[in-house]
Design an enzyme around this catalytic site. Sequence first.
Site, PDB file in Angstrom:
ATOM      1  N   CYS A 104     -21.058 -28.142 -25.605  1.00  0.00           N
ATOM      2  CA  CYS A 104     -21.846 -29.259 -26.127  1.00  0.00           C
ATOM      3  C   CYS A 104     -21.208 -30.579 -25.702  1.00  0.00           C
ATOM      4  CB  CYS A 104     -21.882 -29.191 -27.641  1.00  0.00           C
ATOM      5  SG  CYS A 104     -22.520 -27.633 -28.242  1.00  0.00           S
TER       6      CYS A 104
ATOM      7  N   ARG B 148     -22.223 -30.815 -18.293  1.00  0.00           N
ATOM      8  CA  ARG B 148     -21.617 -29.777 -19.147  1.00  0.00           C
ATOM      9  C   ARG B 148     -22.639 -28.703 -19.522  1.00  0.00           C
ATOM     10  NH1 ARG B 148     -17.071 -31.969 -21.867  1.00  0.00           N
ATOM     11  NH2 ARG B 148     -17.465 -30.779 -23.745  1.00  0.00           N
TER      12      ARG B 148
ATOM     13  N   TRP C  61     -25.224 -26.771 -26.195  1.00  0.00           N
ATOM     14  CA  TRP C  61     -25.194 -25.535 -25.411  1.00  0.00           C
ATOM     15  C   TRP C  61     -25.155 -24.436 -26.459  1.00  0.00           C
ATOM     16  CZ3 TRP C  61     -24.983 -24.195 -20.169  1.00  0.00           C
ATOM     17  CH2 TRP C  61     -24.642 -22.884 -19.886  1.00  0.00           C
TER      18      TRP C  61
ATOM     19  N   ASN D  66     -19.081 -30.223 -31.745  1.00  0.00           N
ATOM     20  CA  ASN D  66     -18.816 -29.395 -30.566  1.00  0.00           C
ATOM     21  C   ASN D  66     -17.750 -28.386 -30.984  1.00  0.00           C
ATOM     22  OD1 ASN D  66     -18.477 -28.273 -28.098  1.00  0.00           O
ATOM     23  ND2 ASN D  66     -17.605 -30.090 -27.097  1.00  0.00           N
ATOM     24  N   GLY D  67     -18.060 -27.104 -30.842  1.00  0.00           N
ATOM     25  CA  GLY D  67     -17.089 -26.063 -31.200  1.00  0.00           C
ATOM     26  C   GLY D  67     -17.776 -24.975 -31.994  1.00  0.00           C
TER      27      GLY D  67
ATOM     28  N   GLU E 284     -13.149  -8.171  -6.973  1.00  0.00           N
ATOM     29  CA  GLU E 284     -13.447  -9.561  -7.349  1.00  0.00           C
ATOM     30  C   GLU E 284     -12.649 -10.530  -6.496  1.00  0.00           C
ATOM     31  OE1 GLU E 284     -15.668 -10.973  -8.844  1.00  0.00           O
ATOM     32  OE2 GLU E 284     -14.891 -12.969  -9.268  1.00  0.00           O
TER      33      GLU E 284
ATOM     34  N   LYS F 240     -14.316 -13.369  -4.072  1.00  0.00           N
ATOM     35  CA  LYS F 240     -13.959 -14.801  -4.149  1.00  0.00           C
ATOM     36  C   LYS F 240     -13.608 -15.332  -2.770  1.00  0.00           C
ATOM     37  CE  LYS F 240     -15.342 -15.830  -7.214  1.00  0.00           C
ATOM     38  NZ  LYS F 240     -16.021 -14.733  -7.777  1.00  0.00           N
TER      39      LYS F 240
ATOM     40  N   GLU G 226     -16.700 -15.453  -0.437  1.00  0.00           N
ATOM     41  CA  GLU G 226     -17.695 -16.452  -0.845  1.00  0.00           C
ATOM     42  C   GLU G 226     -17.334 -17.852  -0.400  1.00  0.00           C
ATOM     43  OE1 GLU G 226     -19.868 -16.110  -4.846  1.00  0.00           O
ATOM     44  OE2 GLU G 226     -17.808 -15.540  -5.248  1.00  0.00           O
TER      45      GLU G 226
ATOM     46  N   HIS H 148      -7.599   7.395   3.453  1.00  0.00           N
ATOM     47  CA  HIS H 148      -8.791   8.162   3.858  1.00  0.00           C
ATOM     48  C   HIS H 148      -9.627   7.383   4.868  1.00  0.00           C
ATOM     49  CE1 HIS H 148      -7.926  11.150   0.805  1.00  0.00           C
ATOM     50  NE2 HIS H 148      -7.628  10.146  -0.010  1.00  0.00           N
TER      51      HIS H 148
ATOM     52  N   LYS I 180     -26.450 -20.292  -7.091  1.00  0.00           N
ATOM     53  CA  LYS I 180     -25.723 -19.983  -8.331  1.00  0.00           C
ATOM     54  C   LYS I 180     -26.403 -18.844  -9.075  1.00  0.00           C
ATOM     55  CE  LYS I 180     -22.650 -20.178 -11.467  1.00  0.00           C
ATOM     56  NZ  LYS I 180     -21.359 -19.543 -11.147  1.00  0.00           N
TER      57      LYS I 180
HETATM   58  C1  AGP Z   1     -20.027 -14.541  -7.985  1.00  0.00           C
HETATM   59  O1  AGP Z   1     -19.005 -15.448  -7.626  1.00  0.00           O
HETATM   60  C2  AGP Z   1     -21.355 -14.921  -7.410  1.00  0.00           C
HETATM   61  N1  AGP Z   1     -21.729 -16.218  -7.798  1.00  0.00           N
HETATM   62  C3  AGP Z   1     -22.406 -13.841  -7.609  1.00  0.00           C
HETATM   63  O2  AGP Z   1     -21.873 -12.612  -7.146  1.00  0.00           O
HETATM   64  C4  AGP Z   1     -22.869 -13.613  -9.067  1.00  0.00           C
HETATM   65  O3  AGP Z   1     -21.828 -13.032  -9.814  1.00  0.00           O
HETATM   66  C5  AGP Z   1     -24.076 -12.652  -9.034  1.00  0.00           C
HETATM   67  O4  AGP Z   1     -25.102 -13.275  -8.316  1.00  0.00           O
HETATM   68  C6  AGP Z   1     -24.560 -12.283 -10.448  1.00  0.00           C
HETATM   69  O5  AGP Z   1     -24.985 -13.437 -11.107  1.00  0.00           O
HETATM   70  P1  AGP Z   1     -25.203 -13.367 -12.689  1.00  0.00           P
HETATM   71  O6  AGP Z   1     -23.846 -13.073 -13.273  1.00  0.00           O
HETATM   72  O7  AGP Z   1     -25.716 -14.712 -13.078  1.00  0.00           O
HETATM   73  O8  AGP Z   1     -26.165 -12.251 -12.985  1.00  0.00           O
END
Ligand code: AGP
Length: 600
Positions: free
Chosen positions: A2, A27, A75, A99-100, A476, A480, A483, A499, A595
């Site tokens: 928030c 935010r 939020w 906020n909190g 992960e 990262k 990406e 393998h 995103k």
């Molecule tokens: C992760 O860094 C990416 N932005 C992407 O893999 C993301 O996690 C994926 O598109 C899933 O998105 P969501 O968590 O909003 O469902």
Amino acid sequence: MCGIVGYLGNKNTTKILLEGLKELEYRGYDSAGLALLNGEDIEVYKALGKLENLREKTKNILNNSFELGIGHTRWATHGKPTELNAHPHSGQYSYIVHNGIIENYKEIKDSLLLQGHKFISQTDTEVIVHLFENINNKINDPKQAFKDTISKLKGAFSILLVTKADPNKIYFFKNGSPLIVAKGNEKQEFLFASSDAPLIGLAQNAIYLEDGVGGVVSKEELEIFSDNYIWSILPTSKQFAQKNGHRFFMEKEIYEQGDVVSDCMLGRVKDNEINFDEIDSSILDGINEIKICACGTSYHASMASAYLFERLSKIRCNVEIASEFRYKEPLLTNDTLFIVVSQSGETADTLEALKMAKNAGLKTLVVCNVNNSSMTRVANNTILTRAGIEKGVASTKAFSTQTVVLWMLSLYFAKIKSSLSKELLQKEIQALSQVPKVLVVNNKLHEKTRRLSKRYLHGHGFFFIGRDVFYPLALEGALKLKEISYLHAEGYPSGEMKHGPIALADPELFTIALMPKNSLYEKVKSNVEELSARDSTICSISPLHFELSDDFIKTNDRDHYMLEFFEMLVVLQLLSMEISIRLGNDVDMPRNLAKSVTVE
Ligand code: AGP
């Protein structure tokens, strides 16, 4: 998260508050509101959705003069995004923005209901203003009533309160969530904000309030109830301010993981117990297995949780990539709890998988960061991760809060099923409670990843390897790097290297090895030795020194493998970011990525 703004002075209060809320838009929010005071006249305006809707509602009073006002962007954490749940919240004669999260709001609300107070929202915030009036009605001393109110609250609460009982003042308090009070450039002028962006240009000197510090301000005086504060000079750049002084939103979001994970656990990890407001033990009635569907980073968090559900809750659990699940003609049985994990709550493949499960009559749960998103409207149950808006396309704090929610859930299920001894359950909860501290970025560690990053700007690829929950973590870490640096990287179970993939081993093949002390260390070590024997370049991340590594990032000696998990997560996030920065890439908006992937 928030956003809060406040103004007291001789300028156009409504305009300043609206502009201040605009500066806090980054935010993230789903509703907004203002309370404007002129003596004992209070006008309140609230709107769902974008700030434009609030601006529309206040356009006819834009030039009216109000001596003071408070504003808020919400939020949603407790209660859906609705106008009723939007702040400011009111009692009979007072208004509050917050906020909190108030951990003990239920107990307070129950007691006030018994005393005849009426509540109109589903929020935790509303109890604060009713508690204040309940006390003030008895002692008729707003300042003391404010102090007594604060003393009864538990959790995170940064608040501004205005009241007809003391009409020319703004009461404020900071605990957990950020709050700044600034002395305006004009005389008799004070401003408040959750971050410094709204204050830039309107003030030079400000107090970044510490936890537990509050006070009351009038045109004549700023009174602070403690001496634990110092005046600071505000930054001059708004862009710099929105990133809290970091270079990128991704960097800011890595640094705020400790705070948002604290928020994520508030009210859920309490008195050595795990409880969720959003679900109860009946969620496991008739359930023999868990199936989780997700994409990308959310899929990695889901994979890590599968180890925990089987190990701790003793419930069979499997995880599927949503885009695969949708078309495989899956066998679905209604003794399956179907969980989807998603930061945005809008990912098309995950949403469709959820609908398939729902239509097949399965019990469904979404772990999500955005309230009122599509998935929260479809699933039977929602648990919010409370990470606040995540601006960086490469997910960071969403992953850590998702993993924490799923770990809490596995322990909640373990309690319901008595699948863990009391001692073991306590040990797990004790470890869980340390995660926020573990996620705090250590500057020396960050500097180490920055220095190391210069060595990893080329090569014909990276392997990130690990075992157990460190295998999804390796996935992960690889994601990262891919990406934001556009370098090729693969996450792999370290036991699988022999393998086939080990055929790639040579000095140009970089292996990032996750070598936790508390999980299969010797097994991973021998896998890494196999790679080192074939001249692969090894960067090991471990609390234990490993003499065969070409590079070594030492992590802390922890007594639980999940604490090592979160500490190594930060290393992987920072290393990828620093490599991307050296390559000159757009860290926050990498090429080709969105995103939220709302299409197939
Ligand atoms: C992760 O860094 C990416 N932005 C992407 O893999 C993301 O996690 C994926 O598109 C899933 O998105 P969501 O968590 O909003 O469902």
